[in-house]
Design an enzyme around this catalytic site. Sequence first.
Site, short mmCIF file in Angstrom:
data_model
loop_
_atom_site.label_atom_id
_atom_site.label_comp_id
_atom_site.label_asym_id
_atom_site.label_seq_id
_atom_site.Cartn_x
_atom_site.Cartn_y
_atom_site.Cartn_z
N CYS A 1 -0.35 -5.68 -4.17
CA CYS A 1 -1.28 -4.68 -4.70
C CYS A 1 -1.23 -4.62 -6.24
O CYS A 1 -0.17 -4.43 -6.83
CB CYS A 1 -0.93 -3.31 -4.11
SG CYS A 1 -1.95 -2.00 -4.77
N VAL B 1 -2.89 2.31 -0.63
CA VAL B 1 -1.62 2.22 -1.36
C VAL B 1 -1.97 1.97 -2.82
O VAL B 1 -3.07 1.51 -3.13
CB VAL B 1 -0.73 1.08 -0.83
CG1 VAL B 1 -0.22 1.39 0.55
CG2 VAL B 1 -1.43 -0.27 -0.88
N GLU C 1 -3.45 7.93 -6.27
CA GLU C 1 -4.34 7.61 -7.40
C GLU C 1 -3.56 7.17 -8.66
O GLU C 1 -2.79 7.95 -9.24
CB GLU C 1 -5.28 8.76 -7.74
CG GLU C 1 -6.52 8.78 -6.87
CD GLU C 1 -7.26 7.44 -6.83
OE1 GLU C 1 -7.50 6.86 -7.89
OE2 GLU C 1 -7.56 6.97 -5.73
N SER C 2 -3.83 5.95 -9.07
CA SER C 2 -3.08 5.29 -10.15
C SER C 2 -3.02 6.04 -11.47
O SER C 2 -1.97 6.17 -12.08
CB SER C 2 -3.72 3.94 -10.47
OG SER C 2 -3.61 3.12 -9.40
N1 LIG Z 1 -8.04 4.22 -6.63
C1 LIG Z 1 -6.82 3.77 -5.98
C2 LIG Z 1 -7.09 2.37 -5.47
C3 LIG Z 1 -5.95 1.83 -4.63
C4 LIG Z 1 -6.41 0.66 -3.76
O1 LIG Z 1 -7.58 0.29 -3.70
N2 LIG Z 1 -5.44 0.09 -3.04
C5 LIG Z 1 -5.77 -0.97 -2.11
C6 LIG Z 1 -4.66 -2.01 -2.09
S1 LIG Z 1 -4.40 -2.80 -3.60
C7 LIG Z 1 -5.83 -0.42 -0.70
O2 LIG Z 1 -5.01 0.39 -0.33
N3 LIG Z 1 -6.78 -0.88 0.09
C8 LIG Z 1 -6.87 -0.48 1.46
C9 LIG Z 1 -8.21 0.04 1.81
O3 LIG Z 1 -9.07 0.16 0.92
O4 LIG Z 1 -8.40 0.33 2.99
C10 LIG Z 1 -5.66 3.83 -6.97
O5 LIG Z 1 -5.95 3.77 -8.17
O6 LIG Z 1 -4.48 3.95 -6.57
#
Ligand SMILES: N[C@@H](CCC(=O)N[C@@H](CS)C(=O)NCC(=O)O)C(=O)O
Length: 225
Positions: free
Chosen positions: A16, A56, A68-69
Amino acid sequence: MVMEEKKFELVSFALCPYVQRARAILIEKNIKHDIKFIDLDSPPEWFFDISPMEKVPVLLVDGKPLFESMVRGEYLDEVTEGSLHPLDPFDKAVNRAWIEYGNTILSETYDLFTTSDEKRFKQITASLDEKFDTLEDECLQGTPFFNGDKFAIIDAVYAPVFRFHIALAQYNDFGFFDDRPQLCLWRDTLLSYDAVIKSVPEDYANELDVYLRKQDSIFSSKMKA
Ligand SMILES: N[C@@H](CCC(=O)N[C@@H](CS)C(=O)NCC(=O)O)C(=O)O
């Protein structure tokens, strides 16, 4: 000052890009933490209790989830001494704006290696090229890091983007870094910076390669060609 009284645990999946941001900030700020990797294709039941967006990474602070990052990165920055954001409110806002820009670049980069639609592949390639051009021409100042000579939150955001593009460029020459010396300097500074290097597992490059090949995408067919 290190937040020794709190327990920090990241829950993520190994490749990730968002967890790399959190780890780079944790490492840069000397914050002790643990990390637990889960399989996103079949997450454990407890994951749904801590991740309202079902994404995640999640940071557990004494067991309490934070998702959220951007929110997480700024929280970690605020609870430790010094700041990885510029202090001037306008400069800080500018950093946040370009972080949003970086979020779009990251999401288009994901589309670039996952799409199986030739038209979309070309569209994203053009869109990314335009965005890198904007960074080079309208944003970067020829300094090693975004704000000068000091690592900041925004650097933690763009490092995973550059890491993806180094991996992709091995198989397809998109030309995103051609004649863009400021972008190259920034990329090279970040990818050789200790906190960025340590923000991924040691076998990250191989795991990413396997992951990219597994996609049913235009890009993966270029890898296999
Ligand atoms: N806006 C979220 C984005 C996190 C994100 O997109 N994580 C991906 C993995 S890198 C995820 O969990 N994807 C699973 C999904 O969308 O179902 C952040 O900033 O933490």
